[in-house]
Design a protein around this motif. Structure first.
Motif, short mmCIF file in Angstrom:
data_model
loop_
_atom_site.label_atom_id
_atom_site.label_comp_id
_atom_site.label_asym_id
_atom_site.label_seq_id
_atom_site.Cartn_x
_atom_site.Cartn_y
_atom_site.Cartn_z
N ARG A 1 -5.31 104.22 26.91
CA ARG A 1 -5.55 103.64 25.73
C ARG A 1 -7.24 103.79 25.68
O ARG A 1 -7.82 103.79 24.94
N MET A 2 -7.86 103.29 27.04
CA MET A 2 -9.13 103.12 27.14
C MET A 2 -9.56 104.56 26.79
O MET A 2 -10.78 104.71 26.18
N ILE A 3 -9.35 105.59 27.35
CA ILE A 3 -9.71 106.87 27.13
C ILE A 3 -9.75 107.14 25.53
O ILE A 3 -10.89 107.72 25.29
N ASP A 4 -8.82 106.71 24.86
CA ASP A 4 -8.66 107.03 23.35
C ASP A 4 -10.05 106.36 22.95
O ASP A 4 -10.24 106.91 21.66
N LYS A 5 -10.22 105.29 23.44
CA LYS A 5 -11.35 104.48 22.88
C LYS A 5 -12.70 105.01 23.15
O LYS A 5 -13.96 104.30 22.91
N GLY A 6 -12.93 105.84 24.24
CA GLY A 6 -14.11 106.44 24.70
C GLY A 6 -14.62 105.75 26.21
O GLY A 6 -15.68 105.74 26.33
N PHE A 7 -13.63 105.26 26.91
CA PHE A 7 -13.93 104.47 28.19
C PHE A 7 -13.09 104.86 29.19
O PHE A 7 -11.91 105.16 29.08
N ILE A 8 -13.56 104.92 30.51
CA ILE A 8 -12.91 105.33 31.59
C ILE A 8 -12.63 104.13 32.62
O ILE A 8 -13.75 103.32 33.00
N SER A 9 -11.44 103.73 33.03
CA SER A 9 -11.15 102.82 33.86
C SER A 9 -10.10 103.76 34.82
O SER A 9 -9.69 104.90 34.72
N ARG A 10 -9.69 103.02 35.94
CA ARG A 10 -9.00 103.73 36.93
C ARG A 10 -7.80 102.74 37.13
O ARG A 10 -8.27 101.32 37.72
N PRO A 11 -6.52 103.03 37.65
CA PRO A 11 -5.53 101.86 37.98
C PRO A 11 -5.97 101.92 39.62
O PRO A 11 -5.75 102.87 40.44
N LEU A 12 -5.66 100.82 40.00
CA LEU A 12 -5.68 100.19 41.37
C LEU A 12 -4.49 99.66 42.01
O LEU A 12 -3.65 99.39 41.29
N ARG A 13 -4.22 99.36 43.28
CA ARG A 13 -3.10 98.74 43.78
C ARG A 13 -2.91 97.33 43.08
O ARG A 13 -4.02 96.63 42.80
N GLY A 14 -1.89 96.81 42.75
CA GLY A 14 -1.81 95.27 42.34
C GLY A 14 -1.96 95.27 40.99
O GLY A 14 -2.23 94.26 40.33
N ASN A 15 -1.60 96.46 40.08
CA ASN A 15 -1.82 96.29 38.80
C ASN A 15 -3.13 95.97 38.33
O ASN A 15 -3.32 95.11 37.52
N THR A 16 -3.98 96.64 38.84
CA THR A 16 -5.55 96.12 38.66
C THR A 16 -6.20 97.30 38.22
O THR A 16 -6.32 98.58 38.56
N LEU A 17 -7.36 96.92 37.35
CA LEU A 17 -8.24 97.96 36.61
C LEU A 17 -9.50 97.96 37.52
O LEU A 17 -10.05 96.89 37.76
N GLN A 18 -9.83 99.08 37.56
CA GLN A 18 -11.12 99.43 38.35
C GLN A 18 -12.49 99.29 37.32
O GLN A 18 -12.47 100.01 36.40
#
Length: 432
Positions: free
Chosen positions: A386-403
């Protein structure tokens, strides 16, 4: 297509007929047809082949600290290649740029009076550091000291040693043994007393080194609990165990100091580095080695021991030239100071996110390194989409965490916009 045991995937399926490039750290069927082809970048933004412009909220894989497409580094690489692309550093040979870089790194070293071992990246550096720790004790005549301890949830690259000391179990699975290198063991990531008990149970006489990230990255962005790193260091000193700090992510400014050793007041025996030494403009990594370790190998005698390290691209001249120019940019633009100046705003924005979004269970941070943990049931992978669709990049990490680890050149407004988009994406996914 699902196949039965003993058969191979049908070579006519769309997935099998996809790109010849094997995707890293992914199930091919889940990314085929969805991959973003990055074709250009500038500053804190990247662009895809189909024209989307995305804010790089993870600085690639934690590395694009000075931002993308700096012409100074392109010129440094071009000029070096036109003069000498590289020459190896084996035996009597070296090259001027590798030697120059080593001297420059020694000046900012987290270890006093170091020697430098250069290679091609963080995984290389971990492999060499763990081998050197064992080589040190063998040279000392203490043959039983072979075990390398690492922390649960740790990530130290994916070479043989990095895979073996991984605290993320999925990175060790599928190879037929619990660990590719058997003389390894994991300890608690946040309980220093459990580490103390583990050392006692295994026996200090059997332990060569403890290796740790000062702040765990891929494991979920876990800063050290109070007293943890100090206890680890104390245990190492009391028990003749080498302390190896993996500063592949934290080195060269990510925490607002040149190295995390400064922020946490540590005195390691070996420090690995990579990403931030070039901001990803060239593949380069290495190790700072303390006098305690290097001095016997540099004895002026015919029977001085040899450490059999080295690879074709260790001290690569072009990579070294890029690193030299990059370190000048860090210094001249005071980007490490900038991280320190941005940290209060970064912390406030993360804490506001946690306070205002009920789907967020915890935020963790140090410098410009952050993790946003979501409640169970809100899938971080889908939030990232969803963030990519908004123009931003995050990444999934262990523990249901966003980088969250933007480039050092990020503006306060870009940080605010990034975390606002993250909050919107989290809310939308929770309601879906």
């Amino acid at each position: 297509m699902t196949t039965t045991v003993g058969t191979t995937t049908d070579p006519t399926t769309p997935v099998a007929q996809g790109s010849a490039l094997w995707p890293a750290q992914a199930r091919a069927s889940q990314v085929f047809g969805r991959q973003l082809v990055i074709s250009r970048a500038e500053g804190s933004f990247i662009e895809t082949e189909d024209g989307r412009r995305l804010f790089d909220g993870t600085a690639g894989l934690w590395h694009a600290n000075i931002g993308h497409s700096r012409p100074e580094l392109a010129r440094a690489a071009y000029e070096q290649m036109m003069n000498l692309e590289t020459y190896h550093t084996f035996a009597r040979f070296t090259n001027d740029r590798a030697a120059e870089l080593a001297e420059m790194l020694a000046e900012v070293s987290p270890i006093p009076d170091p020697k430098l071992i250069l290679n091609s990246g963080g995984s290389d550096a971990i492999d060499v550091a763990c081998k050197l720790a064992r080589r040190h004790w063998q040279r000392e005549g203490r043959e039983s000291k072979q075990i390398i301890l690492s922390r649960e949830f740790a990530y130290h690259g994916l070479h043989a040693y990095g895979t073996s000391i991984a605290g993320l179990e999925f990175n060790r699975e599928g190879y037929g043994t619990e660990s590719l290198v058997p003389e390894t063991a994991r300890v608690s990531f946040n309980d220093p007393e459990q580490v103390r008990r583990a050392v006692a149970e295994i026996g200090a006489e059997n332990i060569a080194a403890i290796v740790t990230e000062p702040v765990q990255g891929t494991g979920g962005v876990n800063p050290p609990t109070e007293g943890y790193l100090e206890t680890i260091q104390e245990l190492c000193r009391e028990n003749d165990i080498l302390l190896i700090l993996d500063e592949v992510i934290t080195g060269f400014g990510r925490l607002g100091t040149m190295f995390a050793t400064e922020r946490y007041g540590l005195q390691p025996d070996l420090v690995t580095f990579a990403k931030g030494v070039t901001s990803g403009y060239a593949p380069l990594g290495g190790i700072f080695v303390s006098r305690r370790i290097w001095e016997p190998f540099f004895a002026d005698t015919d029977d001085a021991p040899i450490f059999r390290h080295g690879s074709t691209y260790a001290g690569h001249a072009t990579a070294a030239a890029v690193a030299v120019e990059h370190l000048k940019i860090l210094r001249d633009e005071k980007l490490v100071d900038r991280v320190r100046e941005l940290e209060p705003t970064f912390v406030k924005d993360l804490e506001d996110l946690a306070r205002n979004n009920p789907e967020v269970t915890e935020v963790r941070y140090a410098g410009l390194l952050g993790g946003v943990t979501l409640r169970e049931g809100v899938a971080v992978e889908k939030v990232c989409d969803r963030m990519i669709d908004k123009g931003f990049i995050s990444r999934p990490l262990r523990g249901n965490t966003l980088q969250v680890s933007p480039p050092f050149i990020v503006t306060e407004q870009e940080l605010t916009d990034f975390l606002a988009a993250m909050s919107e994406a989290i809310t939308e996914e929770a309601a879906a």
